[in-house]
Design an enzyme around this catalytic site. Sequence first.
Site, PDB file in Angstrom:
ATOM      1  N   HIS A 100      20.017  14.867  30.383  1.00  0.00           N
ATOM      2  CA  HIS A 100      21.001  13.989  31.024  1.00  0.00           C
ATOM      3  C   HIS A 100      20.342  12.740  31.611  1.00  0.00           C
ATOM      4  CE1 HIS A 100      23.877  17.227  30.431  1.00  0.00           C
ATOM      5  NE2 HIS A 100      24.790  16.298  30.620  1.00  0.00           N
ATOM      6  N   TYR A 145      31.104   9.748  37.556  1.00  0.00           N
ATOM      7  CA  TYR A 145      30.760  11.025  36.919  1.00  0.00           C
ATOM      8  C   TYR A 145      29.443  11.542  37.495  1.00  0.00           C
ATOM      9  CZ  TYR A 145      30.670  14.296  32.890  1.00  0.00           C
ATOM     10  OH  TYR A 145      30.686  15.397  32.076  1.00  0.00           O
ATOM     11  N   TRP A 184      26.509  15.226  20.590  1.00  0.00           N
ATOM     12  CA  TRP A 184      25.983  15.533  21.929  1.00  0.00           C
ATOM     13  C   TRP A 184      26.113  17.024  22.215  1.00  0.00           C
ATOM     14  CZ3 TRP A 184      22.864  13.417  25.356  1.00  0.00           C
ATOM     15  CH2 TRP A 184      22.824  13.946  26.639  1.00  0.00           C
ATOM     16  N   TRP A 185      27.275  17.586  21.898  1.00  0.00           N
ATOM     17  CA  TRP A 185      27.456  19.028  22.091  1.00  0.00           C
ATOM     18  C   TRP A 185      26.404  19.815  21.315  1.00  0.00           C
ATOM     19  CZ3 TRP A 185      33.417  19.569  20.986  1.00  0.00           C
ATOM     20  CH2 TRP A 185      34.142  19.065  22.077  1.00  0.00           C
TER      21      TRP A 185
END
Length: 104
Positions: A22, A41, A76-77
């Site tokens: 991240h 976020y 991304w997943w």
Amino acid sequence: MKRIAQVMYINPDCYDEYAKRHAEIWPEMKKLLKEYGATNYSIYLNRDNGQTLAYLEVPDIGTYNAIAKTDTCQKWWHYMAPVMKTNSDESPIADDLEEVFHLN
């Protein structure tokens, strides 16, 4: 603005890797999040049990949820799947939290 909070689950030996990925979020993923309305976020990790609390604000939840259909989000997943609990489509297992209090 709608507020979203979710709990997700990181694999016990992957806390540092999750944080690293991240910290180095792909520019195209960051851009996509903003394009689909995500603001403010944050993700918090509980190192005692591997749970994360993700919090974000969006103008429209339906518009934001459409991000799941994009190639970048699905990539991304796939990238994140080895470090967290996921569904069969590699989306993160995420439990939505109900807001019960907000101090304005």
